[in-house]
Design an enzyme around this catalytic site. Structure first.
Site, PDB file in Angstrom:
ATOM      1  NE  ARG A  33      12.080  63.284 -21.636  1.00 57.62           N
ATOM      2  CZ  ARG A  33      11.737  62.286 -20.827  1.00 57.62           C
ATOM      3  NH1 ARG A  33      12.719  61.570 -20.256  1.00 57.62           N
ATOM      4  NH2 ARG A  33      10.483  61.999 -20.587  1.00 57.62           N
ATOM      5  CD  GLU A  73      16.088  59.159 -26.539  1.00 59.63           C
ATOM      6  OE1 GLU A  73      15.112  58.528 -26.085  1.00 59.63           O
ATOM      7  OE2 GLU A  73      16.818  59.891 -25.858  1.00 59.63           O
ATOM      8  CG  HIS A 113      15.097  56.664 -23.181  1.00 61.93           C
ATOM      9  ND1 HIS A 113      14.780  57.890 -23.695  1.00 61.93           N
ATOM     10  CD2 HIS A 113      14.531  56.624 -21.950  1.00 61.93           C
ATOM     11  CE1 HIS A 113      14.033  58.569 -22.836  1.00 61.93           C
ATOM     12  NE2 HIS A 113      13.875  57.827 -21.765  1.00 61.93           N
TER      13      HIS A 113
END
Length: 344
Positions: A257, A286, A305
């Site tokens: 993360r 993000e 991602h």
């Protein structure tokens, strides 16, 4: 992630049964007094054929949400408020399956939902193979200086780059990704250190340290891979102080993360040469905005991602769902059980 990859039309991919068995160690028996009674299972927000088949293959039945619903399969990391409302108005629900390995999008709901009889499961461990593979890819690419090679427009006579063989690798986190990455790293003869909440040895690691000894593990590492859960305790786990103890030749890889890393400190570390490079599949914020300084930092690889694409994860999640439906209707041995208070 703010939107679900499972709201989209399914794409073809290998059947879940063709993958090597999941190596997660978080399968636990459900106490007999908490074992759910058989009942209908509802897939929300929208049931995809792959996941409907998984429920049916596990012996379950698909039904619309109603007073008889006993289980929810929630296929998006968005709309936690809607899920909370459903749980409030449907007290018969005993099990919720979440779609991702990380459950930070639901952290508030998990702590507010005061229902001891409600069991939460996630996909933790199910996506270990593609994510660990991505971490290895980023590591090798950075060691071989691929960012500058790909940007080059003329032949360079400078030979730079390092081999992974024999280096020291620190992995922060001890879940399924760490276990799989240790397996992938074994042929390279690396020296591995795992950092976790406890000092309980993780099989496959040369040594295991607690988070209290994080700086010690960072100081000796050539490669640092972040594979920990995102919780209140791990926010900005890696910041200016941690970059200061790392080797100038060290590489940071984050496939967990974005919030585990202080992004401003990472940019400063890359530009000052405090570390040699970084590979990040996740960022904070993000998505990473256009023009953000991290885009132009030296020797950095940013992937959006993408360590586990829908083509990879959909069949893996379907297999996890099938296994947990079997547990729901039978022996109660669920995979990916979530501790609501710990946040993973």
């Amino acid at each position: 992630m703010s939107t679900s990859r499972y709201d989209q039309p399914e794409t073809a991919g290998p059947r879940a049964g063709q993958h090597r068995a999941v190596t997660a160690t978080d399968s636990v028996p459900l106490a007999s007094d908490r074992r759910p009674t058989p009942g209908s299972i509802t897939i929300l927000p929208k049931p995809g054929a792959l996941f409907v088949d998984a429920v049916l293959d596990g012996g379950g039945q698909i039904a619309e949400l109603d007073a008889g619903t006993r289980a929810i399969v929630w296929l998006t990391s968005s709309e936690p408020e809607r899920l909370e409302q459903i749980l409030t108005t449907h007290p018969a629900i005993q099990w919720v399956q979440l779609p991702w390995a990380g459950v930070d999008a639901f952290s508030g709901l998990l702590k507010r939902c005061d229902r001891p009889q409600l069991l939460w499961t996630s996909a933790k461990g199910a996506y270990a193979q593609p994510v660990a593979e991505h971490a290895l890819m980023l590591t090798l690419a950075l060691l071989r200086r691929l960012p500058e090679r790909l940007a080059a427009t003329t032949w360079s006579h400078e030979s730079t780059g390092e081999s992974l063989y024999g280096l020291s690798v620190t992995i922060v986190g001890a879940g399924g990704i760490a276990v799989e990455l240790l397996r992938l790293l074994a042929p390279f003869g690396v020296k591995t250190t795992v950092v976790r909440r406890s000092e309980e040895p993780l099989p496959g690691a040369d040594r295991t340290l607690s988070t209290d000894d994080l700086d010690e593990a960072l100081a000796t590492a050539d490669i640092v891979v972040l594979a920990a859960a995102m919780t209140d305790d791990t926010k900005h786990l890696i910041g200016q102080a941690q970059f200061a103890v790392m080797k100038p030749s060290a590489i940071l890889v984050n496939i967990a993360r974005g919030g585990l890393v202080d992004t401003d400190a990472l940019v400063d570390a890359l530009r000052s040469g405090a570390i040699a490079g970084a590979g990040v599949d996740v960022t904070d914020p993000e998505p990473l905005p256009d023009g953000h300084p991290l885009w132009s930092a030296p020797n950095v690889i940013i992937t959006p991602h993408a360590a586990d694409t829908p083509e990879m994860t959909a069949p893996l999640l379907a297999e996890r769902l099938r296994q947990n439906v079997v547990a729901f209707l039978g022996d109660g041995r669920f995979l990916g059980v979530v501790d609501p208070q710990a946040g993973y």
